[in-house]
Structures are given as C-alpha cells and as structure tokens.
Write a protein that holds these residues in place. Structure first.
Motif, PDB file in Angstrom:
ATOM      1  N   MET A 142       0.666  -1.207   0.051  1.00 18.09           N
ATOM      2  CA  MET A 142       0.060  -0.001   0.137  1.00 18.09           C
ATOM      3  C   MET A 142       0.796   1.333  -0.090  1.00 18.09           C
ATOM      4  SD  MET A 142      -3.323  -0.519   0.167  1.00 18.09           S
ATOM      5  CE  MET A 142      -4.272   0.453   1.231  1.00 18.09           C
ATOM      6  N   VAL A 143       1.952   1.225   0.788  1.00 19.34           N
ATOM      7  CA  VAL A 143       2.914   2.302   0.735  1.00 19.34           C
ATOM      8  C   VAL A 143       3.506   2.445  -0.472  1.00 19.34           C
ATOM      9  CG1 VAL A 143       4.885   3.165   1.899  1.00 19.34           C
ATOM     10  CG2 VAL A 143       3.215   2.140   3.300  1.00 19.34           C
ATOM     11  N   ALA A 144       3.970   1.611  -1.113  1.00 17.89           N
ATOM     12  CA  ALA A 144       4.748   1.545  -2.297  1.00 17.89           C
ATOM     13  C   ALA A 144       3.852   2.193  -3.506  1.00 17.89           C
ATOM     14  CB  ALA A 144       5.206   0.444  -2.887  1.00 17.89           C
ATOM     15  N   LEU A 145       2.691   1.751  -3.449  1.00 19.42           N
ATOM     16  CA  LEU A 145       1.540   2.105  -4.669  1.00 19.42           C
ATOM     17  C   LEU A 145       1.216   3.657  -4.188  1.00 19.42           C
ATOM     18  CD1 LEU A 145      -0.578   1.891  -6.895  1.00 19.42           C
ATOM     19  CD2 LEU A 145      -1.969   0.638  -5.005  1.00 19.42           C
ATOM     20  N   ALA A 146       1.145   4.158  -3.073  1.00 26.66           N
ATOM     21  CA  ALA A 146       0.657   5.341  -3.003  1.00 26.66           C
ATOM     22  C   ALA A 146       1.927   6.292  -3.134  1.00 26.66           C
ATOM     23  CB  ALA A 146       0.516   5.429  -1.181  1.00 26.66           C
ATOM     24  N   GLU A 147       3.057   5.773  -2.954  1.00 30.06           N
ATOM     25  CA  GLU A 147       4.454   6.700  -3.226  1.00 30.06           C
ATOM     26  C   GLU A 147       4.587   6.695  -4.719  1.00 30.06           C
ATOM     27  OE1 GLU A 147       7.102   5.438   0.817  1.00 30.06           O
ATOM     28  OE2 GLU A 147       7.483   4.507  -1.233  1.00 30.06           O
ATOM     29  N   ALA A 148       4.194   5.739  -5.677  1.00 31.12           N
ATOM     30  CA  ALA A 148       4.367   5.795  -6.949  1.00 31.12           C
ATOM     31  C   ALA A 148       3.316   6.593  -7.387  1.00 31.12           C
ATOM     32  CB  ALA A 148       4.019   4.288  -7.325  1.00 31.12           C
ATOM     33  N   LEU A 149       2.285   6.698  -6.978  1.00 28.56           N
ATOM     34  CA  LEU A 149       1.271   7.587  -7.644  1.00 28.56           C
ATOM     35  C   LEU A 149       1.462   9.001  -7.263  1.00 28.56           C
ATOM     36  CD1 LEU A 149      -2.066   5.389  -6.277  1.00 28.56           C
ATOM     37  CD2 LEU A 149      -1.159   5.920  -8.912  1.00 28.56           C
ATOM     38  N   GLU A 150       2.037   9.348  -6.134  1.00 22.42           N
ATOM     39  CA  GLU A 150       2.496  10.699  -5.624  1.00 22.42           C
ATOM     40  C   GLU A 150       3.624  10.973  -6.331  1.00 22.42           C
ATOM     41  OE1 GLU A 150       2.315  13.232  -1.798  1.00 22.42           O
ATOM     42  OE2 GLU A 150       3.082  11.061  -1.330  1.00 22.42           O
ATOM     43  N   ALA A 151       4.677  10.326  -6.646  1.00 22.13           N
ATOM     44  CA  ALA A 151       5.705  10.528  -7.641  1.00 22.13           C
ATOM     45  C   ALA A 151       5.383  11.034  -9.172  1.00 22.13           C
ATOM     46  CB  ALA A 151       6.867   9.278  -7.586  1.00 22.13           C
ATOM     47  N   ILE A 152       4.289  10.119  -9.809  1.00 21.59           N
ATOM     48  CA  ILE A 152       4.310  10.363 -11.186  1.00 21.59           C
ATOM     49  C   ILE A 152       3.170  11.347 -11.320  1.00 21.59           C
ATOM     50  CG2 ILE A 152       5.372   8.399 -12.022  1.00 21.59           C
ATOM     51  CD1 ILE A 152       2.415   7.005 -12.088  1.00 21.59           C
ATOM     52  N   LYS A 153       2.158  11.712 -10.230  1.00 17.73           N
ATOM     53  CA  LYS A 153       1.209  12.767 -10.509  1.00 17.73           C
ATOM     54  C   LYS A 153       0.441  12.297 -11.512  1.00 17.73           C
ATOM     55  CE  LYS A 153       2.545  15.837  -7.277  1.00 17.73           C
ATOM     56  NZ  LYS A 153       3.610  14.955  -6.669  1.00 17.73           N
ATOM     57  N   VAL A 154       0.155  10.956 -11.888  1.00 16.17           N
ATOM     58  CA  VAL A 154      -0.998  10.813 -12.970  1.00 16.17           C
ATOM     59  C   VAL A 154      -2.437  10.828 -12.070  1.00 16.17           C
ATOM     60  CG1 VAL A 154       0.365   9.524 -14.452  1.00 16.17           C
ATOM     61  CG2 VAL A 154      -0.734   8.288 -12.537  1.00 16.17           C
ATOM     62  N   PRO A 155      -3.508  11.316 -12.719  1.00 17.82           N
ATOM     63  CA  PRO A 155      -4.715  11.293 -11.895  1.00 17.82           C
ATOM     64  C   PRO A 155      -5.026   9.993 -11.661  1.00 17.82           C
ATOM     65  CG  PRO A 155      -5.050  11.905 -14.283  1.00 17.82           C
ATOM     66  CD  PRO A 155      -3.533  11.835 -14.121  1.00 17.82           C
ATOM     67  N   PHE A 156      -5.659   9.517 -10.713  1.00 16.97           N
ATOM     68  CA  PHE A 156      -6.122   8.234 -10.260  1.00 16.97           C
ATOM     69  C   PHE A 156      -7.305   8.544  -9.473  1.00 16.97           C
ATOM     70  CE2 PHE A 156      -3.680   9.735  -6.531  1.00 16.97           C
ATOM     71  CZ  PHE A 156      -4.447   9.228  -5.521  1.00 16.97           C
ATOM     72  N   LEU A 157      -8.161   7.294  -9.503  1.00 15.84           N
ATOM     73  CA  LEU A 157      -9.467   7.086  -8.891  1.00 15.84           C
ATOM     74  C   LEU A 157      -9.306   5.589  -8.203  1.00 15.84           C
ATOM     75  CD1 LEU A 157     -12.374   7.551  -8.112  1.00 15.84           C
ATOM     76  CD2 LEU A 157     -12.858   6.297 -10.205  1.00 15.84           C
ATOM     77  N   TRP A 158      -9.277   5.630  -6.856  1.00 21.24           N
ATOM     78  CA  TRP A 158      -9.031   4.439  -5.838  1.00 21.24           C
ATOM     79  C   TRP A 158     -10.229   4.369  -5.019  1.00 21.24           C
ATOM     80  CZ3 TRP A 158      -3.507   4.090  -3.144  1.00 21.24           C
ATOM     81  CH2 TRP A 158      -3.590   2.927  -2.723  1.00 21.24           C
ATOM     82  N   SER A 159     -10.591   3.019  -5.316  1.00 22.96           N
ATOM     83  CA  SER A 159     -11.713   2.581  -4.634  1.00 22.96           C
ATOM     84  C   SER A 159     -11.121   1.767  -3.329  1.00 22.96           C
ATOM     85  CB  SER A 159     -12.710   1.353  -5.475  1.00 22.96           C
ATOM     86  OG  SER A 159     -13.665   1.098  -4.514  1.00 22.96           O
TER      87      SER A 159
END
Length: 307
Positions: A142-159
């Motif tokens: 979960m931490v790795a996925l969050a860090e990846a999303l924050e690093a690349i700044k692509v828009p995301f929708l997370w259920s």
C-alpha cells in the motif's frame, strides 16, 4: 473462474524448481509455468476449500448435461474447442458487454461523485484502482503504490474501504485529493470502466473484473492474490497481451511507476491498448443477435426447459 475446469482435469505435484518449468499440455495455455497456476490446484495444497472444489469438479463435470461459464468463445478459441470435445455441452454465455452504462438509469450519490470527477479528466489518462471486496494489499505494498502515484502525479481514482485507508502514508490522502487523486469507499465499476477518462485498471484479476475491463477496452495492471487470479493475470499479459503483471508479483514504488508509464505512454502500451480494443470488439460481437454467447444462451434455455 477462468479455465479452472480445464486445470481440474490434471493436478500437479512439483517442487519449487519444477514449478518454474513451462507446460504445453493444456490447450490455450501453452507456455504457462506451473508457478502461474493457482496454488490451490497443486497436489501439495489439497486441504484448501478451492482444492476440494476443483477435485470434486473434476470428478463430476463430465456427468453434467451442460457446462456453463461466464465467458465468450472468441476470448480463447483453442480452449473452447478442446472443452467442447470433452463435455456434452460447453456453453459460454457471458453478457458482460450488455451491462448498462447509462448514468441516468443508475444515478446515485456514489456514481455521480465518481463520474463527475472523471468528466474533468483527459481521455485515457486516469489510473483506476480496485482490488474487489475481499482483499487489500499488505502494508508495504500500500505504501509503495501510494508513493508511486504521488511521484508520477497521474490522475487516479482509488476505490478504497475505510479500514484499508489506515495503511496509507500519513498525509497522502490529503495531498493527493488536493491535486490529482480521488478516493471513494465504493465505485460503480462498470460505469467507471466505460468512462473515456480511464487509461488503466489496477486490479486483483478477479474474473468479473477481467471481463468488465475487456468489455470496455481498458488495459490492466495485475496484482493477483489467490484462486484463479494468478492464471487470469498470466492470460492478460502473456496470452491476450492486454496488460501487464506487476514486476516481481508485488507492488514496489519503481515497479509500479514503470508499469503505469509503460501502459499509458510507451509504444508497447499503445499495442496493449490496440489489443484490448480488438478483444472488446469480439466480446461485443458475441452478444449480437447471432453472436456466439446469444446462441449459447438460447441453447442453455432449451436445455433448461426440456429438463
């Protein structure tokens, strides 16, 4: 569960080294490694509920008047041909492409919240993340996925359910929500996948999610957990070539960044998107008035009414 009935016809008792070997004996799954098969169908894991179910299925399937699965013939013609030769009737009756995607007919607060946010995003730009209702990634993933999303700044929708949100890094949800992310406790998945803004679906590879993603032409990034999910992810990446398995089988920051960027912006990602659109067209054809799923459903109706 995808092709689980076929695997039920032959179980394996292999050590770790042998599990890295490829198999050629299952039609439609040539080249798959033993390690890509569900753990529950291997002989050293016979005590699991799924193992018992598969074993009993293997004993009883050939007695069935008809074997009916939630799929469509064109997704794997070789498997369809093989299984038609093994059973009295083998019927693919998926109607996934027919699921309504009308905003008006299914309007709820949750739907409107997701869809109105997606309406503001560019076409094929959003990473949609959902792992179903049973599993969530462990803390480090979960931490790795969050860090990846924050690093690349692509828009995301997370259920993401409430209990899983506690696993995210401190402040991540607030930072992402103010810039490029949207978190919901539940998403109307069919409507989300039908939206033009979705560029990739990060999924556990449950079969319903696979069919819904194909039916709307969305590439997948796969992180399977149990059951048929490993096999499904192999088909996504190596069989149909409509997505990728996460590198090493678990989310890492760099592996996730590379995979998302690969699908969204690389030449290979373009090929993946073209492949999934071709499979989408086949799924749609299957439920036309003379399509294979329609004919199979009519045959199933005859079986039921005559019994």
């Amino acid at each position: 569960m995808y092709a689980i009935h076929n695997i039920a016809l032959s179980m394996f008792n292999q050590n770790a080294e042998e599990r890295d070997q490829t198999l050629e004996l299952i039609p439609g799954l040539q080249g798959i490694k033993i390690n890509d098969l569900p753990n529950e169908v291997l002989m050293d894991n016979q005590e699991s509920p799924l193992a018992h179910m598969v074993y009993n299925m293997a004993l009883n399937l050939q007695r069935a008047t008809a074997v009916v699965i939630n799929s469509f013939e064109e997704i794997d013609p070789a498997i369809t041909t093989d299984l038609k030769s093994k059973f009295k009737k083998f019927l693919n009756v998926s109607s996934s492409p027919l699921i309504s995607t009308s905003k008006k007919s299914t309007s709820t607060d949750e739907n409107d919240e997701c869809l109105s946010w997606l309406d503001k995003q560019d076409s094929a730009s959003v990473v949609y993340i959902s792992f179903g209702t049973v599993t969530s990634p462990p803390l480090d993933e979960m931490v790795a996925l969050a860090e990846a999303l924050e690093a690349i700044k692509v828009p995301f929708l997370w259920s993401l359910r409430d209990h899983a949100r506690k696993l995210l890094p401190d402040g991540f949800m607030d930072r992402a929500s103010k810039s490029h992310g949207k978190f919901v406790a539940w998403a109307p998945q069919v409507l989300v996948l039908a939206h033009s803004a979705i560029g990739v679906f990060v999924t556990h590879c449950g079969w319903n999610s696979i069919l819904e993603s194909i039916s709307h032409g969305v590439p997948m990034l796969c992180r399977p957990y149990f059951g048929d999910q490993k096999l499904n992810s192999w088909k996504v990446q190596d069989g149909w070539r409509i997505g990728l398995k996460i590198e090493g089988g678990v989310f890492t920051k760099n592996g996730t960044i590379n995979a998302i960027q690969h699908i969204l912006s690389s030449d290979k990602g373009k090929t993946i998107r073209e492949n999934v659109q071709e499979l989408r067209a086949k799924a749609s054809d299957a439920v036309t008035p003379n399509g294979s799923s329609t004919r199979n459903f009519e045959e199933l109706f005859q079986v039921i009414t005559k019994s």
